[in-house]
Scaffold this motif. Structure first.
Motif: not given
Length: 561
Positions: A393-420
């Motif tokens: 299942r793919t997370i939908q970003f605003p405007s449904l645009r493709l986003v290059n995600v370089y890294d991610l980290a989980v913090q309880e219910n939050l997911l932090w994404l390092a993106t372009e």
């Protein structure tokens, strides 16, 4: 076929013994190491590289020593257990070793590498180096190294120039080429013949060819035997070019290969599963590609080559995650899942609804697997791994645009994404998220790394390192916030007392107690200043780089960095 065989023989000979060419600018080379860094104890820095390509063997009880392209490896000749290798991390001038020799009289260990001559003092295990241009060798190369009975050591070059030195220092001077060498134990071209090889029976699908001096495997590959030496226990140790080392029992004529080190040199990803470390990376040039499962305690290694394994489609490994049953490899051509219980491999791509085939990071939490890709983030329930098919299942970003995600980290219910486009925060429970907007922190620009420690979230951006308290929404101020440009931040790893940052110009450490940043480079013990991946295991930090896996005893009680 004869011309082809002759050409291959010449090619192998060149690879094994090397041709050293020293330019006039060599003396100006940076990062030249002359001895072991005295600020560290033996074992504080250890690098494990590719040790399958072996040129030479010598024996000095209790060890059998091997000159490899990844340093000097050593195995106990009595119990066949590996000790850690000697590399640039311990003070050697180079990892590319041509000859190794143990002086039984003085206890000194000598090495000839592609850049110079090194010796190790037996009492403190410190290395000392002398480079070729400092001996006025110009374009010459060392072909033989000798241990004399008159408290001297010798080497001879391809141009038949003879040099001698005390056996407890590097003070070589040229001597007469007609020197009486009857009482010199030679290694290399002047060494006496090792005699003929006997035939050995082998398990694991290997076939020993004593006449052609190679070992065949089940994939019809010939692994050239480069050297062999008999020990005092009636064993014959063999060295190969690409298959590592083996030991044969001269009573039963059975031989066992003892794999050690990594299959591939570059380590872009590390994961730990019980006692097994999984390593892989994106290799440069014609380097062999594959993954390594390595047991640090025993030294035993298992190798996995994609072109030989159905379902393992690509060896350009960018990330690894593992648990007690599965190992997940993020690659440049999808997500590969290895079921250790079933010994089953399968690769999933956009055809299976993966967001993008270029995977940058794979993270497991208690319920899900999160895959950061060049086209967004995919989510997969852990329970799906035991089923017949995977439903990404793919997370939908605003405007449904493709986003290059370089890294991610989980913090309880939050997911932090390092993106372009900056920092993106996703709430797993609400299935929604948004980009960070504000005057502080890395706003609206590429972020390449992210790590979580309790309430803190750390980021690596183009212009520096940032951290925010997710509860108070306050950004940490300097010195925690650090402006560093053009260092190439690859990963961040936040922990209780230290924050580690892997860069292309060394390893950065933020000491929380001292509120200061420290940088570690090759002068300290890194085998290469480029650090690609990080894994923290208690008092030890494991670092992946272009030349292998380095272990750093960062929390040594006897040292203050």
């Amino acid at each position: 076929m004869k011309p082809c065989i002759q050409f291959m023989s010449i090619l192998i000979h060149c690879c094994i013994y090397g041709v050293l060419i020293v330019s006039s600018s060599f003396s100006a080379e940076k990062n030249r190491v002359y001895e072991t860094n005295r600020a560290y104890k033996t074992g504080d820095w250890i690098t494990y590289g590719v040790n399958r390509f072996v040129r030479h063997i010598d024996i000095g009880e209790p060890y059998v020593y091997f000159a490899t392209t990844g340093g000097i490896t050593r195995i106990n000749m009595f119990n066949h257990r590996w000790d850690f290798p000697w590399t640039k991390s311990n003070g050697l001038a180079s990892d590319d070793i041509l000859l190794v020799a143990k002086d039984k009289n003085s206890g000194y260990l000598w090495a000839v590498s592609d850049v110079g001559v090194s010796y190790q003092e037996p009492a403190n295990e410190r290395w000392f180096n002398l480079y070729y241009d400092e001996m006025n060798l110009q374009r010459d190369r060392i072909t033989s190294f000798g241990i004399g009975e008159n408290y001297q050591v010798f080497f001879v070059t391809a141009e038949n120039r003879w040099f001698a030195s005390s056996n407890t220092a590097i003070n070589f001077s040229e001597i007469d080429a007609h020197f009486d060498d009857r009482f010199i134990e030679w290694h290399g071209d002047l060494a006496p013949s090792s005699g003929t090889l006997p035939y050995f029976f082998m398990d694991g699908g290997y076939l020993f060819n004593e006449h052609r001096r190679y070992i065949d495997d089940l994939d019809f590959r010939h692994w050239q035997i480069t050297d062999w030496l008999r020990d005092g226990c009636n064993n014959l140790w063999i060295a190969t070019w690409g298959l590592g080392i083996g030991v044969g029992d001269l009573n039963t004529y059975r031989m066992e290969m003892i794999p050690y080190g990594l299959w591939s040199e570059a380590v872009d990803a590390i994961a730990e599963d019980e006692d097994i470390f999984w390593c892989g990376g994106v290799q440069s040039g014609n380097e062999a590609e594959g993954a390594t499962g390595w047991d640090e305690k025993s030294g035993w290694a298992s190798y996995y080559e994609p072109h030989l394994i159905y379902g393992f489609d690509n060896a350009e490994i960018t990330s690894i995650a593992a648990d007690e049953r599965f190992v997940l490899f993020g690659t440049s051509a999808g997500l590969t899942v290895f079921d250790k219980h079933k010994n089953h491999w399968r690769t999933y791509t956009v055809a299976n609804r993966l967001a993008n085939d270029q995977v940058h990071q794979v993270v497991m939490d208690h319920n899900d697997i999160w895959i950061a890709t060049a086209g967004g983030v995919s989510r997969l329930g852990l329970e799906a791994l035991t089923g017949d098919s995977l439903n990404f299942r793919t997370i939908q970003f605003p405007s449904l645009r493709l986003v290059n995600v370089y890294d991610l980290a989980v913090q309880e219910n939050l997911l932090w994404l390092a993106t372009e486009f900056g920092i993106y925060v996703y709430d797993k429970l609400l299935d929604s998220g948004g980009y960070y907007k504000g005057n502080e922190g890395p706003f609206d620009r590429p972020v390449y790394a992210v790590s979580v420690w309790q309430d803190e979230v750390w980021f690596g951006a183009e212009d520096g390192i940032y951290a925010i308290d997710s509860k108070t929404k306050q950004w940490l101020i300097p010195p925690a916030e650090k402006y560093v440009t053009k260092v190439g931040i690859n990963r961040i790893l936040a922990s209780r007392s230290v924050v580690w940052v892997a860069t292309n110009q060394g390893l950065l450490k933020y000491d929380r107690a001292g509120q200061r940043w420290i940088i570690f480079t090759q002068e300290d013990g890194l085998d290469d200043d480029r650090v690609y991946s990080l894994l923290l295991e208690g008092d030890y930090l494991y670092l992946g780089g272009p030349t292998g896996l380095t272990r750093f005893y960062w929390n040594a009680p006897y040292r203050i960095d």
